[in-house]
Each structure stands twice: as structure tokens, then as C-alpha cells.
Design an enzyme around this catalytic site. Structure first.
Site, PDB file in Angstrom:
ATOM      1  N   VAL A   1       0.838  -1.197   0.000  1.00  0.00           N
ATOM      2  CA  VAL A   1       0.000   0.000   0.000  1.00  0.00           C
ATOM      3  C   VAL A   1       0.876   1.252   0.000  1.00  0.00           C
ATOM      4  O   VAL A   1       1.698   1.444   0.889  1.00  0.00           O
ATOM      5  CB  VAL A   1      -0.946   0.035   1.215  1.00  0.00           C
ATOM      6  CG1 VAL A   1      -1.940   1.194   1.070  1.00  0.00           C
ATOM      7  CG2 VAL A   1      -1.683  -1.288   1.364  1.00  0.00           C
ATOM      8  N   SER A   2       0.694   2.097  -0.996  1.00  0.00           N
ATOM      9  CA  SER A   2       1.469   3.326  -1.140  1.00  0.00           C
ATOM     10  C   SER A   2       0.590   4.544  -0.890  1.00  0.00           C
ATOM     11  O   SER A   2      -0.565   4.577  -1.306  1.00  0.00           O
ATOM     12  CB  SER A   2       2.063   3.413  -2.552  1.00  0.00           C
ATOM     13  OG  SER A   2       2.625   4.685  -2.773  1.00  0.00           O
TER      14      SER A   2
END
Length: 746
Positions: A319-320
Site C-alpha cells: 500500500v502506497s
């Protein structure tokens, strides 16, 4: 002399005592306490932990780092302590030494079983505090200051939480935050079974789970929440210490609560109508020139939040926070979907945050989005945690663990995990921070040249190669022991139970789907064991990067793709299944009231550590100049408006001489009457402290205080002040301070 009370009065007294206890137990299920302490560490010369970029060296502060703790206890029973660090991750040696201190102070009250220490995964904090070689190569080995400030700060935060234990309640709430994270490895996610993916609306977890701590007499005292998004809003070239988006969110939440309590922080009373008295303000400011540097042994801290708010990490593996997508920096076109490359090169593919190209703005925006979500959950939290407190913990050797997995065609078979190893895709980095050379994500073959380089360090044997398939091994870290262990093999697994909440403490970064599988497996298993105690209202959260660090955990299917996360899943394709198996053991012991075997202890490698970071030898200034003197002043008779930036540069010493723990290097002061009062410091996002040398070996250095004047600033007369410390050739440390000329804000 003894006095006997009438029986009727004794009965009435006993009845009142029982009633008061009943009222207490009905309104206050637990004892609760919170604490917070500065863990900023060395703001100069030290490599930052996270991107493994040897050129990312700390040279100042965006805002300070803190350890925040909560303790929840049964009045006469179990208790748990959870610590959230503004740090990249937890460290085994830090955890070990904290537990030793707690044992010396409290006996067996706080142990490895009921203490969890978790990192938010900022990539902008000082490195060198982990004990395994892999994680301290770029920091030139072990950095004692980074280590000590963490151990000290965690202990202090727990002590504060312990000392403030009072009757209170804990409330839980959760909701979806849609715009603070995207999947940075969507091609890996798509390799998961279609029927499994169809259960979920998004390819990352959007749910935030929040705890609200309410003291029975004082009211709300804190909040902790878990939400999955990487601490990579700040880039791999940033050199200012920062808690990134989660650290920013914590400050927003704490400041919001303090302002809601109507605690004045920045009120000026110099004249009644400042806008009509601009000329008078300029005259006053002109009378305050920059001061000569002076010896001053004092620490100044403006931001003193009594309310403790922590934004904890969860299954953030893929997850960015760079939610605008990934683009090639040479063409501006989207990156290749499968390998995150641009014309075959990973170095050109970067994710963009919502404030692109300003990383500080991206940090603020993602932090603000988390804060606003948490604020809403906090205000509407009504579900009270009720019931017993429990915990389970075990050490497990993940390098050779037997795991039962389903067999193709039916039935099951026993397989094993592997000694730690990293694949070729690891060296490609991610779209948050690309690697170098010709590596790329999704490489399940490797190449002959890098195998030759690898073999100089160690050559993996045929069993290891077979065990790790389809990962092509770049670094066989689990079998590298010179000068000491390169990677962990023994890991802690831990489970906390607080009423209808269960916290799964994991020592790594689970991807979205891996985290979902673990949560779902533990939740359904607990309900099957005891549906009365664990009903459908059971909340299960993952606390990532907790107690130690062992990189990534993907699903079996994601591992096959060998993007960065799969290549960084150390113990082979069955790592996730091994975790689920071990957490089910914890769940069984929790329900049955059993004590699991402690397991093999992880090594204590503190005495083995090697440090190649040069110490501060001496600080000096040009002839005729004192430490703290102004090198570049604010322009005379200056007037600034909100939103503008004002700065001044001072002759300084190395920040490693004094970390200014619970103090500040950079302060903004305002004039009240004839007294200068500090109103902003380097723990505020509006103030930046920047430090530099003219040359790497130069004993001279300078510090710049930058203030971006916030909209909340009150009109008046201000100045900038720098606090520091210098080291003499004989080793003595002398504190100093200096201030800029005054200026006006309207």
C-alpha cells in the site's frame, strides 16, 4: 483508644462501599493510561532507515519523532501495553533491552508477553538501531545514539502510561478511508484467486480501526488507530527527520484536541489593534537586532500535548500513499504495469503523492486525510470494549518450520519454510523508492552476473534454492553469519485481547491480501473455539512491524510473481501459511487459558555490533565568530504575511552533540510586553531545522531555521532562535543559543 461503630452504621458504610464499587465497575471497565516521549535521535550524519539509500543522510528536522504508549489493565488482573513508534519499524535488540529495563523497574508486571512495540514505517528517521547486518549496511553499522534514544523513549512512554493509570473506558469505532492508499503492486494482487478477490471492493484495505481512551474523571485522554498505508510520502532524497504522513496525522489530532479544550498556545497581546499599528510594530521590531551567540544550557519545548494520539501501522506491505499513480520521470507516461519500469529501467518509475511535486505537501495531505477520518471516528465512538484482557506470545523459528498446506487434488501435505533469502526483485525497489542497476520487479529468473557477485558473499545450496522457488536468490541472508547474523530466523508472534478487540502483532509487512487472510483465519477460528466470548462483533486488527522486523509477507500466489514484496518475503512461499498456523496456536491457548512454550530465544547481538560512523571530533567557527551568531539574518524592517516563509542561518555545532530530546533546535518567539515567548518549535510542521557543513570533513557548520507562517499565526513581532551544542577538541560539550533580528507578521 478504640471506637466501635453501631452495627447499623457499619452496614450502611459497607453498602455504600459496595455501591461505589458497582458504579465504578459499570462506568469504568478498565484502568487506562497513556504516555508520550521524544525519540527524534541524531539529526546529522546518520543514514535514514527505510529506502536503503546510502546517500540519504539526516541533516535536520521536519518535525520530531515520538514514542506513544497506552496501557489497559483489569483492576485486579491482566494488563497489556502497546507502544507506537515514529520509527521505520521495531527492532529485536531495542525490544530486548526495553524489556530488561521494565523488568528491573516493575518485576514481572511487563514482559515480552504483554508489551508490544510497533513502528509506523516512516522512511525518514535515523537508522542503525537494528541488530542484523542486512538492516544496518547503509548506516555504516550500528548507531548507538539511534538505539539509545529509542530504548530511553519507549521506557519513558511506558512509565508515563503506568503512572497515569486510572479508572476509565475504551471505545472502538471503525470506518473506511478511501483516498490515503493505493496498491503499488497490482499485478501481484491480481494473481490471487478471482473468487477471493471478488469478496473485496478494493485492492487495498480502506478500513481504519480506532480506540478512544476516556478517563472516568478527566474525560478523553488519547486515541490509537490502525490503518494501512506506507510511510513513504517523504522521498528517498529527503534528508529531514520526519514522522511522514502518520506522524503528521498524530500532531494534527493532538493539536485539534488541545485547541478544542480551549488551551491558548499562540496568543499575542502586544497591542490591541495590530493591523492599525503596523508602523508601531515595525519600530518595535527594529529595536531588536540579532543577538550574539551565548552559552545557554536550556531546553525549550513549545508543543506539549497532554492528549496522546497515535496512528499505527497495519498490513501496509503493498500500500502506497502516492495515490496519483506511477509515472516515468523522463516521459511523464505511466510506468509498465507488470514490472514498474520505464523503457526497461526501474530507476525512472516513481509514484506521485497528492501534493506532487512537493513531498512535504503530500505528507501533510495524506496525514490530514487520516486525521480527519480519525477525528470523525473519535467523535462518534460509542461501542465500549468490555470483558477480559488476555495475551499470548511465542518465539518461533521461521527458518525451518513445518507447515501443513492443502494438496492439489485434495488432502494435505507437510512442507517447510526456508532460511531467509531475498530475491532479485528486492534490489529493484518499489515505485515509492526505486532501486538501481538493471534489476526489475517480477524477475523470477535472475541473471548470471549478479549470481557471481552473490556467490562472493555466500552460495545458496540446492536445498535452499529448491525451498525458495520460484524466487531466484540474490542474497542468502539466512545463511550469512559473518561478522554476525545478517537476518533473523527466530521471530515473535503475539496476540492481545481487550474485550471484543484482538490485536495481532506481526514482525513484518503483510500485503493487503495476506493481512486479510490472517485476520479472517484468526477471527473465524476464535469464534469457532468460543462463540460466546468471541461473537460476530469481534474486531481483529493487525499491528505491523511489531517487536522485531523480518521484511515482507505475501500470499503464496503473490510470491509466485516475485515483485518487490514477494522477493522480500524471506522464508519462502509458505510464510503466510506458517503465520496463520502459529497464530491459531496462540488463539487456542488464549481461549483455553493455557501458557504456550516460550520457544527458542532470539539472539542478543548488542556486543557484536560494529560501527563505522565517525564520531564528532570538534566544532569550530571562523575567527571572531561565536557559536549561535547569525550568519544570514532576516532582512531589516521586514514584514511578512501568513503563508510566506522567513528564515535565518546561524553558526552552529553538530546536532549529534546534544539531541535536544524533549527540547528544540529551532524556535519561533513572539514579543509579549518586553518578554520573548516561544510559540512554535521544530516539532511543528510550520518550522524546519536544516543543518549543513561546507565540506564533509569541515569542523564548521551552520543551522537554518525556516518558518512558513501558518494561517493561525497571530499578528505581532517575532524572531527566530536556534539552540545547539558545540564540542571542543578536548571533548567538552557547551550549549549555546542565538536569535535573529525581529520582524513583523500582519
Amino acid at each position: 483508644m478504640s471506637v466501635s461503630l453501631p452495627l447499623s452504621f457499619q452496614f450502611l458504610l459497607s453498602l455504600l462501599l459496595l455501591l461505589s464499587r458497582a458504579v465504578l465497575s459499570s462506568s469504568s471497565e478498565y484502568l487506562i493510561g497513556v504516555g508520550s516521549y521524544d525519540i527524534t535521535g541524531p539529526a546529522a550524519d546518520v543514514n535514514m532507515m527505510g529506502y536503503a539509500n546510502s546517500e540519504q543522510i539526516a541533516s535536520g528536522i521536519h518535525f520530531r519523532l515520538r514514542a506513544r504508549a497506552f496501557i489497559v489493565a483489569e483492576p485486579q488482573g491482566n494488563r497489556v501495553a502497546f507502544v507506537n513508534l515514529d520509527a521505520c519499524m521495531a527492532s529485536q535488540i531495542v525490544t530486548t533491552k526495553v524489556l530488561e529495563r521494565l523488568k528491573a523497574r516493575y518485576g514481572d508486571l511487563y514482559t515480552e508477553k504483554n508489551v508490544a512495540i510497533s513502528g509506523i514505517h516512516t522512511h525518514a528517521g535515523p537508522g542503525g538501531y537494528l541488530q542484523y547486518v542486512t538492516y544496518i549496511v547503509t548506516s555504516l553499522g550500528f548507531v548507538r545514539q539511534s538505539f539509545d534514544v529509542l530504548v530511553d523513549g519507549i521506557e519513558q512512554a511506558i512509565m508515563q502510561a503506568h503512572q497515569t493509570l486510572r479508572p476509565g473506558s475504551v471505545f472502538v469505532n471503525k470506518g473506511d478511508l478511501l483516498d490515503a492508499g493505493v496498491n503499488r503492486s497490482p499485478s501481484s494482487y491480481l494473481n490471487n484467486p478471482a473468487d477471493e478477490r471478488s469478496k473485496y471492493k478494493y485492492n487495498v484495505d480502506k478500513e481504519m480501526t480506532l480506540l478512544k481512551f476516556v478517563d472516568s474523571k478527566l474525560g478523553p485522554v488519547g486515541s490509537f488507530n490502525w490503518f494501512a498505508t506506507h510511510g513513504t510520502s517523504m522521498s528517498r532524497t529527503n534528508s529531514l527527520i520526519s514522522g511522514d504522513n502518520k506522524g503528521a496525522a498524530a500532531r494534527f489530532m493532538e493539536d485539534w484536541f488541545e485547541s478544542g479544550q480551549k488551551i491558548p498556545r499562540r496568543v499575542s497581546t502586544i497591542v490591541s489593534d495590530l493591523r492599525q499599528n503596523h508602523s508601531r510594530l515595525l519600530d518595535i521590531a527594529a529595536s531588536y537586532k540579532s543577538s550574539r551567540g551565548q552559552s545557554l544550557d536550556a531546553k525549550v519545548r513549545v508543543r506539549k500535548a497532554s492528549f496522546v494520539s497515535a496512528f499505527c501501522q497495519s498490513n501496509c506491505g503493498d500500500v502506497s500513499p502516492n495515490v496519483l499513480g506511477t509515472f516515468c520521470i523522463d516521459t511523464g507516461l505511466p510506468c509498465d504495469f507488470n514490472h514498474s519500469t520505464c523503457n526497461g529501467k526501474n530507476e525512472l518509475c516513481y509514484g506521485r503523492g497528492p501534493g506532487y511535486p512537493d513531498e512535504f505537501e503530500s505528507t501533510r495531505i495524506i496525514g490530514e486525510r487520516q486525521f480527519k477520518m480519525a477525528m470523525g471516528l473519535f467523535n462518534k465512538a460509542t461501542e465500549k470494549l468490555q470483558g477480559r484482557i488476555g495475551y499470548q506470545h511465542a518465539y518461533v523459528d521461521f527458518s525451518n518450520l513445518e507447515v501443513t498446506v492443502p494438496k492439489a487434488g485434495g488432502g494435505s501435505e507437510t512442507v517447510k519454510t526456508c532460511p531467509a533469502a531475498m530475491g532479485f526483485g528486492f534490489a529493484a525497489g518499489t515505485t515509492d523508492g526505486p532501486g538501481a542497476f538493471d534489476f526489475k520487479q517480477g524477475d523470477d529468473k535472475g541473471n548470471a552476473f549478479w549470481r557471481l557477485v552473490r556467490n562472493v558473499l555466500t552460495t545458496p545450496g540446492p536445498d535452499q534454492i529448491q525451498c525458495q522457488k520460484p524466487k531466484p536468490i540474490l542474497l542468502d541472508t539466512g545463511e550469512m553469519k559473518t561478522p554476525y547474523d545478517w537476518a533473523p530466523s527466530i521471530l515473535p508472534v503475539q496476540m492481545f485481547h481487550i474485550g471484543q478487540l484482538v490485536i495481532l502483532s506481526v514482525p513484518g509487512e503483510f500485503t493487503t491480501m495476506a493481512g486479510r487472510r490472517l485476520r479472517d483465519a484468526v477471527k473465524s477460528f476464535l469464534i469457532s473455539l468460543d462463540s460466546k466470548q468471541f461473537g460476530n462483533n469481534l474486531h481483529v486488527v493487525i499491528a505491523g512491524l511489531t517487536n522485531t522486523y523480518s521484511q515482507y509477507i505475501t500470499t503464496f500466489e503473490e510470491y509466485e510473481v516475485q515483485r518487490y514484496e514477494g522477493a522480500s518475503t524471506l522464508y519462502g512461499p509458505h510464510t503466510l501459511t506458517a503465520y496463520i498456523q502459529e497464530f491459531k496456536k496462540l488463539a487456542t491457548a488464549l481461549v483455553n487459558g493455557q501458557t504456550l512454550p516460550r520457544g527458542p530465544l532470539p539472539p542478543d547481538l548488542l556486543d557484536n555490533q560494529i560501527s563505522l560512523l565517525s564520531p564528532v571530533v570538534v566544532d569550530s567557527t571562523p575567527i571572531g565568530v561565536s557559536f549561535g551568531d547569525v550568519k544570514a539574518d532576516v532582512p531589516p524592517k521586514s514584514t511578512f504575511v501568513r503563508g510566506q516563509e522567513v528564515n535565518a542561518t546561524f553558526w552552529s555545532g553538530c546536532p549529534r552533540n546534544d539531541l535536544m530530546t524533549e527540547g528544540s533546535f529551532a524556535v519561533v518567539e513572539t514579543l509579549r510586553g518586553e518578554k520573548w515567548v516561544p510559540v512554535y518549535d521544530d516539532d511543528d510542521l510550520s518550522v524546519k531545522f536544516k543543518w549543513s557543513r561546507p565540506g564533509k570533513l569541515s569542523p564548521e557548520s551552520q543551522a537554518t531555521v525556516e518558518w512558513r507562517i501558518p494561517e493561525s499565526a497571530v499578528s505581532g513581532v517575532y524572531r527566530l532562535r536556534h539552540y545547539g551544542a558545540s564540542k571542543s577538541l578536548l571533548g567538552s560539550i557547551t550549549s549555546f543559543s542565538g536569535s535573529s533580528s525581529a520582524f513583523v507578521v500582519v
